[in-house]
Design a protein around this motif. Structure first.
Motif, mmCIF file in Angstrom:
data_model
loop_
_atom_site.group_PDB
_atom_site.id
_atom_site.type_symbol
_atom_site.label_atom_id
_atom_site.label_comp_id
_atom_site.label_asym_id
_atom_site.label_seq_id
_atom_site.Cartn_x
_atom_site.Cartn_y
_atom_site.Cartn_z
ATOM 1 N N ILE A 1 0.838 -1.211 0.000
ATOM 2 C CA ILE A 1 0.000 0.000 0.000
ATOM 3 C C ILE A 1 0.870 1.258 0.000
ATOM 4 N N PRO B 1 2.140 1.893 -6.541
ATOM 5 C CA PRO B 1 1.007 2.727 -6.971
ATOM 6 C C PRO B 1 -0.301 1.921 -6.947
ATOM 7 N N GLU B 2 -1.365 2.561 -6.523
ATOM 8 C CA GLU B 2 -2.649 1.882 -6.319
ATOM 9 C C GLU B 2 -3.103 1.079 -7.540
ATOM 10 N N GLU B 3 -2.927 1.620 -8.725
ATOM 11 C CA GLU B 3 -3.394 0.926 -9.939
ATOM 12 C C GLU B 3 -2.565 -0.328 -10.251
ATOM 13 N N GLN C 1 -1.268 -2.308 -7.589
ATOM 14 C CA GLN C 1 -1.220 -3.141 -6.388
ATOM 15 C C GLN C 1 -1.801 -4.539 -6.605
ATOM 16 N N GLU C 2 -2.914 -4.641 -7.293
ATOM 17 C CA GLU C 2 -3.524 -5.959 -7.520
ATOM 18 C C GLU C 2 -2.597 -6.853 -8.346
#
Length: 80
Positions: free
Chosen positions: A34, A38-40, A42-43
């Motif tokens: 986290i 970068p958030e985009e 993370q998955e």
């Protein structure tokens, strides 16, 4: 033989639970992801990490099983 060991591993994995140390470690990893990824992305990163971790766990299980079997065979051939 590896195919049979993978089946045994899947059974073992479905019956077992992660230790508190493993759960704590995953929480630290999640926090780092986290913070650092970068958030985009993370998955995608988590999917790669979990896949790699599973492969390492399977490898360790199979190697350990083979090693334990070799020790057992050696012990069975020892005469006292």
């Amino acid at each position: 033989m590896a195919k049979q060991l993978k089946k045994l591993y899947r059974y073992w994995k479905s019956e077992g639970r992660d230790s508190p140390a493993v759960i704590k470690s995953w929480k630290r990893v999640d926090s780092a992801v986290i913070e650092l990824v970068p958030e985009e992305q993370q998955e995608q990163f988590n999917n790669l990490l979990v896949s790699h971790s599973c492969q390492m766990e399977i490898q360790g299980f199979i190697t350990g099983f083979r090693f334990a079997t070799a020790i057992w065979k050696e012990a069975m051939n020892v005469t006292v």
